[in-house]
Design a protein around this motif. Structure first.
Motif, short mmCIF file in Angstrom:
data_model
loop_
_atom_site.label_atom_id
_atom_site.label_comp_id
_atom_site.label_asym_id
_atom_site.label_seq_id
_atom_site.Cartn_x
_atom_site.Cartn_y
_atom_site.Cartn_z
N GLY A 109 59.81 34.82 64.02
CA GLY A 109 60.52 34.58 65.06
C GLY A 109 60.83 33.94 66.33
O GLY A 109 59.33 33.07 66.20
N ARG A 166 59.82 39.91 66.92
CA ARG A 166 59.35 39.32 65.30
C ARG A 166 60.05 40.62 64.04
O ARG A 166 60.40 41.66 64.28
N GLY A 221 56.95 29.98 68.17
CA GLY A 221 56.85 31.46 67.33
C GLY A 221 55.84 31.32 65.76
O GLY A 221 55.11 31.96 65.67
N THR A 222 56.54 29.89 65.00
CA THR A 222 55.30 29.46 63.70
C THR A 222 55.06 27.81 64.07
O THR A 222 56.29 27.10 64.59
N PRO A 252 54.48 37.24 60.99
CA PRO A 252 55.43 37.61 62.34
C PRO A 252 56.22 36.39 62.02
O PRO A 252 56.02 34.77 61.76
#
Length: 527
Positions: free
Chosen positions: A499, A508, A483-484, A497
């Motif tokens: 998540g 998110r 997610g990141t 965002p």
């Protein structure tokens, strides 16, 4: 009279703690001779014991409909200081009926909150920011005492808790609640009463982050913090109450998952559930919400890779990678616990890791010089020891740390900062979220192999990439299932965002994405 030697500053804190209502209540004197303020003086042991007993925290309240009320559950848990293994308080759990009362209060508040103007919500968010900021030191101290968060992490959490409301207010000021789509108008409306579930390892920050988004969207909330974070929960509840929001807009009910948690995730009047915690618990919550078709978002476990590309400057990248892996004593879902190293540079990495970890200080989490404090509980300590044993039995090479407690730390749930090298990605220590200060070095052969290993996981919450070539690092980042992805940094962007993918989560949080997760789109089309 028997005396004990304690730092002079802590003798002062102990005497302050004797005063009713003192913010020092419940603090145990530190005994770390490395502290800068350690001018040691004798202190009467009986007096010290009396002060500590007098200031044992007894927390037995919940927060419903704008006021505190007695929790009516039967379970009473001990609050244990993980650095000393001493009981510093008790925490009474709420009951299923308490949870129902919290939902009913939120349901009554929901129409009024949904009708508020953006300016009114911004005013509420700013009030919350101010009231939580006023309790920053208390949040920091509770974080240190209750689960052993190092002071640097505890300071960040306490500041972040108030910042969440400021970020939400800034985002809300330009948020579009009415949009055009084709010939239609789309109205973004509050989804309704929301359950917010927070974990023990970041209780204050998670409560405030979720609440900020819910309130910005116009949703009344029932918060279920972890039953393992009683002191943190109490401080946060008092701060939120001081903001003076309408009754029922915020409700806090702490209890066991099998009654309070079950009620808050199955009650038909709850329309939204936002959960942060383990994947195992998240799956239970997702299933519980199906019958009433609740909107559910889940921020869950991780086993984050930290990829050292072959052009990285190891002297700079490895300390950052270790910081990301050992953050919060390793008790962070985003911890970069799998460090991927070019095989040709593994020996170099091993040497830097060994010298870096040798300089770590394990001990009193309140000491600014401490790198790694205790883990949160005896249960967590034993779990981590089992994984260390598994790493050894499965053939990993021990580079630092190992089984047992650090020398000289017999009391407290302290774990040696442990790093294995020559690890393969099929070992338990490379597959499972250990949630403690245990990292692995996995050698790889070429960029393709690094990407394959990074993506060979059940999880996909966060990843870290270190490289001298930002363009190359971004190309690799686009191929990572997470997610990141953070490149040459360890601090998150709190307006972007957050998540996971796969078994790390659904949905998110933060910024516009966080607010939108509490909204429903209604389309109106004219003839």
């Amino acid at each position: 009279m028997r005396t004990v030697l304690i730092p002079a500053i802590d003798a002062g804190l102990a005497l302050q703690a004797a005063r009713p209502g003192s913010p020092c209540a419940g603090r145990y004197p530190a005994t770390d001779p490395h502290r800068q303020d350690s001018r040691w003086i004798p202190f009467p042991k009986e007096e010290l014991d009396r002060i500590q007993e007098k200031n044992m925290r007894s927390i037995d309240q919940i927060y419903i409909d704008g006021d505190f009320a007695p929790a009516t559950g039967e379970d009473v848990l001990d609050i244990i200081n993980p650095a000393t293994e001493k009981t510093i308080g008790t925490y009474r759990m709420a009951s299923r009926e308490d949870a129902r009362r919290g939902v009913a209060a939120a349901k009554r508040a929901q129409p009024r909150l949904a009708a508020t103007r953006v300016s009114e919500r911004i005013e509420m968010l700013r009030s919350l920011q101010s009231s939580v900021l006023a309790r920053t030191d208390d949040i920091r101290d509770a974080t240190i005492e209750e689960y052993g968060g190092p002071v640097s992490r505890a300071k960040w959490i306490s500041q972040y808790s108030s910042d969440c409301f400021g970020f939400a207010a800034e985002t809300l000021a330009s948020f579009a609640f009415e949009r055009r789509a084709g010939v239609s108008t789309v109205h973004m409306e509050p989804v309704g009463v929301s359950t917010l579930i927070a974990p023990w390892n970041a209780s204050a920050g998670t409560i405030c982050s979720k609440l900020a988004s819910a309130l910005a969207a116009g949703c009344a909330s029932v918060i279920k913090p972890s039953e393992l974070s009683g002191m943190q929960n109490q401080v946060v509840a008092e701060a939120l109450h001081a903001a003076g929001l309408p009754p029922g807009a915020i409700n806090i009910v702490t209890g066991r998952g099998n009654d309070v948690g079950d009620e808050l995730t199955t009650n038909p009047d709850v329309r939204r559930v936002s959960f942060t915690g383990s994947t195992a618990t998240g799956k239970v919550i997702a299933k519980a919400g199906i019958d009433t078709m609740k909107r559910v978002t889940l921020a869950m476990s991780g086993k984050s890779p930290a990829i050292l590309l072959d052009d990285a400057e190891f002297s700079q990248a490895i300390p950052m990678a270790l910081s990301a892996g050992f953050q919060n004593n390793g008790q962070a879902c985003i911890a970069g616990t799998r460090i991927l190293v070019p095989r040709a540079r593994l020996k170099e990495a091993n040497e830097i890791v060994q010298s870096s970890v040798a300089a770590f200080r394990v001990g009193d989490p309140a000491d600014p010089g401490t790198t790694v404090g205790p883990v949160a509980s005896a249960t967590q300590f034993e779990r981590i020891q089992r994984y260390i044993a598994a790493g050894l039995s499965q053939g990993a090479s021990l580079l630092a740390g190992g089984p047992g407690k650090p020398e000289g730390l017999d009391a407290g749930f302290f774990v040696k900062p442990t790093i294995f090298t020559e690890v393969t990605n099929d070992m338990d220590i490379a597959r499972d979220e250990i949630f403690g200060p245990v990292l692995v070095l996995i050698p790889y052969d070429g960029e393709e192999n690094a990407v394959r290993i990074a993506n060979d996981s059940l999880y996909g919450l966060e990843a870290y990439i270190y490289s001298a070539n930002l363009e190359r690092a971004q190309a690799v980042a686009r191929r990572i299932h997470a997610g990141t992805v953070l490149i040459n940094r360890t601090a998150p962007d709190l307006l972007a965002p957050f998540g996971g993918v796969r078994q790390s989560g659904i949905g998110r949080e933060f910024g516009t994405f966080g607010i939108e997760s509490f909204l429903e789109a209604k389309t109106i089309t004219l003839a």
